[in-house]
Design an enzyme around this catalytic site. Structure first.
Site, PDB file in Angstrom:
ATOM      1  N   ASP A   1      76.091  29.893  68.991  1.00 45.77           N
ATOM      2  CA  ASP A   1      75.078  30.098  70.034  1.00 45.77           C
ATOM      3  C   ASP A   1      74.399  28.825  70.526  1.00 45.77           C
ATOM      4  O   ASP A   1      73.559  28.888  71.430  1.00 45.77           O
ATOM      5  CB  ASP A   1      74.010  31.080  69.528  1.00 45.77           C
ATOM      6  CG  ASP A   1      74.552  32.500  69.445  1.00 45.77           C
ATOM      7  OD1 ASP A   1      75.256  32.913  70.389  1.00 45.77           O
ATOM      8  OD2 ASP A   1      74.281  33.193  68.450  1.00 45.77           O
TER       9      ASP A   1
ATOM     10  N   ASP B   1      81.008  36.887  74.090  1.00 47.31           N
ATOM     11  CA  ASP B   1      79.807  36.107  74.434  1.00 47.31           C
ATOM     12  C   ASP B   1      80.066  34.600  74.369  1.00 47.31           C
ATOM     13  O   ASP B   1      79.436  33.804  75.063  1.00 47.31           O
ATOM     14  CB  ASP B   1      78.650  36.415  73.468  1.00 47.31           C
ATOM     15  CG  ASP B   1      78.598  37.849  72.961  1.00 47.31           C
ATOM     16  OD1 ASP B   1      79.656  38.500  72.902  1.00 47.31           O
ATOM     17  OD2 ASP B   1      77.510  38.303  72.601  1.00 47.31           O
TER      18      ASP B   1
END
Ligand code: GLY
Length: 403
Positions: free
Chosen positions: A118, A178
């Site tokens: 992330d 993602d």
């Protein structure tokens, strides 16, 4: 009155009534401005509220209805500073700059994170926008350190970035859809450092994802886990969706955004073609509601009585605006029209919070992790970020057209 003039009168009456009952649509420029002003008001209230809470960043509203915050290590830490930078770009006041810098500083430690994929979300939205708008050399340093941390998660044999380290008994090398969103950060890092390694990793990751994450209808799996010896998928599953074979709404949004962005960054026609197929799946899906804000999963059991995901709509709208700019076919207009409808819905009282409500987030009705019973029908910092990004993209597009 004779029969003919009676008919004429009747037709005229019907036409006049029809014209009168057509509600006049608010010009899109005014919708955009209203959305950006409302987002600015909410973001400033939020920034002031957390000013003295060192290191804290807004996340969502908890089950008690109170603002929930996080430190830098939560995957969403960079969205609020990033939103502040977009709002500074919209209205460059010293106050907005002060807060954009303050909240950006709060995520600096992310540059050392190697335990999750992330880092791209966290640093590129915050420092990336800050660097784009200010050119501060120290921002570039933070990002390049972060890009090297993220690169430690790339595996040559698999040809992709590892997303997660948990569930090791089930997944050898999990890659979630993602993760496409981190490739923009790598593309930037290549240009900023002159090191082509980052760009090559981004392209390999995108190619691998294009090959293995998608079904025949161009919907995608959430998680594909690769065998670390053969580099081939050994499991295709979901984590945040309704079922392994369902189309989790935000996953489809990340896919659309990711391949559109990768076409912008590389010019590879395959990525454009892929993004167009994903757009078609989303836009023509029979379970897409009339207001174009998707349910949290396109296949959620119980539709239409299930929560929406405004964050997915905001990500889709932002991506579709970019797709409409990059695609030179006749379909480009349909992407823009769809994005405009999403923006009109998000900027209506159904989704846009009144000033000072919603714990000072701009948008209501997003869903983070439905199966985990977490963040269901709540505001989320990334819904606000991509909403403001979409508004700015559309605003710039309209401005450039009228020049
Ligand atoms: N893991 C990012 C998301 O919830 O979309």
């Amino acid at each position: 009155m004779n029969k003919l003039s009676h008919s004429v009168l009747w037709i005229v009456t019907v036409l006049v009534t029809a014209c009168n009952i057509q509600p006049k649509q608010e010009p899109i420029e005014e919708v955009i401005d209203r959305g950006l002003k409302a987002s600015t008001e909410q973001a400033l209230l939020m920034a002031k509220e957390l000013e003295t809470q060192n290191g804290r960043l807004p996340k969502t509203i908890n089950k008690e209805g109170k603002l929930e915050t996080s430190d830098y290590s939560w995957w969403c830490s960079g969205f609020f500073p990033g939103e502040l930078w977009y709002l500074y770009e919209y209205n460059p006041t010293p106050e907005m700059k002060k807060y954009a810098e303050m909240y950006t500083d709060r995520v600096e430690e992310v540059k050392h994170i190697t335990y999750s994929h992330d880092v791209g979300f966290m640093l590129y939205c915050s420092y990336g926008n800050g660097y784009r708008l200010t050119g501060k050399p120290e921002y570039k340093d933070v990002m390049l350190t972060g890009a090297n941390s993220l690169a430690t998660r790339y595996d040559e044999r698999v040809g992709a970035i590892r997303s997660w380290d948990f569930n090791k008994k089930i997944w050898q090398f999990p890659v979630i859809i993602d993760n496409m969103m981190n490739l923009e950060f790598f593309s930037w890092a290549s240009k900023a450092s002159g090191d082509d390694r980052f760009r090559k990793m981004a392209i390999s990751h995108a190619d691998k994802t294009m090959l293995h994450h998608f079904r025949d209808d161009y919907s995608c799996y959430h998680v594909v886990s690769y065998d670390t010896i053969t580099g081939m998928p050994h499991k295709k599953q979901t984590h945040q969706g309704a079922a392994d074979e369902s189309a989790w709404a935000r996953g489809q949004a990340w896919a659309l955004y990711g391949f559109t962005m990768m076409y912008r960054e590389t010019g590879k026609p395959d990525y454009l073609n892929h993004a167009k197929h994903i757009a078609s799946f989303i836009m023509n899906h029979p379970n897409m509601p009339v207001d174009k804000i998707p349910y949290w999963d396109f296949d959620a059991p119980g539709i239409p009585n299930v929560p929406r995901d405004a964050s997915a709509a905001a990500i889709m709208a932002s991506a579709l605006i970019e797709l409409s700019q990059l695609d030179k076919s006749t379909e480009a207009k349909s992407y823009l029209d769809f994005a405009e409808q999403q923006i009109r819905s998000l900027t209506s009282p159904d989704y846009l919070a009144a000033k000072g409500t919603n714990c000072n987030f701009a948008l209501m009705h997003s869903t983070g992790h439905f199966p985990g019973k977490s963040e269901v029908d709540v505001p989320l910092s990334y819904a606000d970020y991509y909403y403001v990004e979409a508004l700015m993209r559309l605003r710039n597009q309209l401005k450039n057209k009228s020049l």
